[in-house]
Design a protein around this motif. Structure first.
Motif, PDB file in Angstrom:
ATOM      1  N   UNK A  90       0.822  -1.208   0.000  1.00 34.00           N
ATOM      2  CA  UNK A  90       0.000   0.000   0.000  1.00 34.00           C
ATOM      3  C   UNK A  90       0.862   1.267   0.000  1.00 34.00           C
ATOM      4  N   UNK A  91       0.329   2.328  -0.569  1.00 36.74           N
ATOM      5  CA  UNK A  91       1.050   3.599  -0.669  1.00 36.74           C
ATOM      6  C   UNK A  91       1.507   4.087   0.707  1.00 36.74           C
ATOM      7  N   UNK A  92       0.637   4.062   1.695  1.00 35.19           N
ATOM      8  CA  UNK A  92       1.002   4.556   3.023  1.00 35.19           C
ATOM      9  C   UNK A  92       2.100   3.707   3.666  1.00 35.19           C
ATOM     10  N   UNK A  93       2.062   2.401   3.430  1.00 37.27           N
ATOM     11  CA  UNK A  93       3.114   1.522   3.956  1.00 37.27           C
ATOM     12  C   UNK A  93       4.456   1.883   3.330  1.00 37.27           C
ATOM     13  N   UNK A  94       4.462   2.076   2.006  1.00 40.94           N
ATOM     14  CA  UNK A  94       5.692   2.444   1.298  1.00 40.94           C
ATOM     15  C   UNK A  94       6.244   3.745   1.885  1.00 40.94           C
ATOM     16  N   UNK A  95       5.372   4.726   2.043  1.00 45.42           N
ATOM     17  CA  UNK A  95       5.790   6.029   2.565  1.00 45.42           C
ATOM     18  C   UNK A  95       6.348   5.912   3.982  1.00 45.42           C
ATOM     19  N   UNK A  96       5.656   5.193   4.850  1.00 48.21           N
ATOM     20  CA  UNK A  96       6.103   5.020   6.246  1.00 48.21           C
ATOM     21  C   UNK A  96       7.472   4.350   6.313  1.00 48.21           C
TER      22      UNK A  96
END
Length: 106
Positions: A90-96
């Motif tokens: 997921x995008x948020x996982x990648x960012x985190x």
């Protein structure tokens, strides 16, 4: 440097790459810091310590395991995120994870 690694035929690679590209479009990442690497063969996988398709590395560190890959596989990859098994990062996982790795490197 962010490296997106994949091989043709893995159904989750495109969606994960789209999530990574969204982070570029949102300004979190710069386009020139993202490298896309297509793994063509098991030999390529071995040479690059490929972790499966799709994989994202930050300065050589796998963003899922938070470790530098030391072995390889030539399979579609799955992840256990937020209590669910998925093949898409997921995008948020990648960012985190990228934020976490950037902070470790400071």
């Amino acid at each position: 440097m962010i490296e997106f690694q994949y091989f043709e035929g893995c159904p989750n690679a495109k969606e994960t790459l789209n999530n990574l590209i969204l982070l570029v479009e949102e300004g979190f990442l710069k386009k020139d810091e993202v490298k896309i690497t297509k793994i063509e063969s098991p030999e390529d996988a071995q040479k690059l310590n490929f972790q499966g398709s799709p994989s994202i590395l930050y300065n050589g560190i796998d963003i899922y395991t938070l470790e530098k890959p030391s072995n390889y596989t030539y399979n579609c990859r799955t992840y256990f995120i937020n209590g669910k098994l998925t093949g898409v990062l997921p995008k948020e996982f990648i960012k985190e994870r990228i934020e976490k790795l950037k902070n470790v490197r400071k």
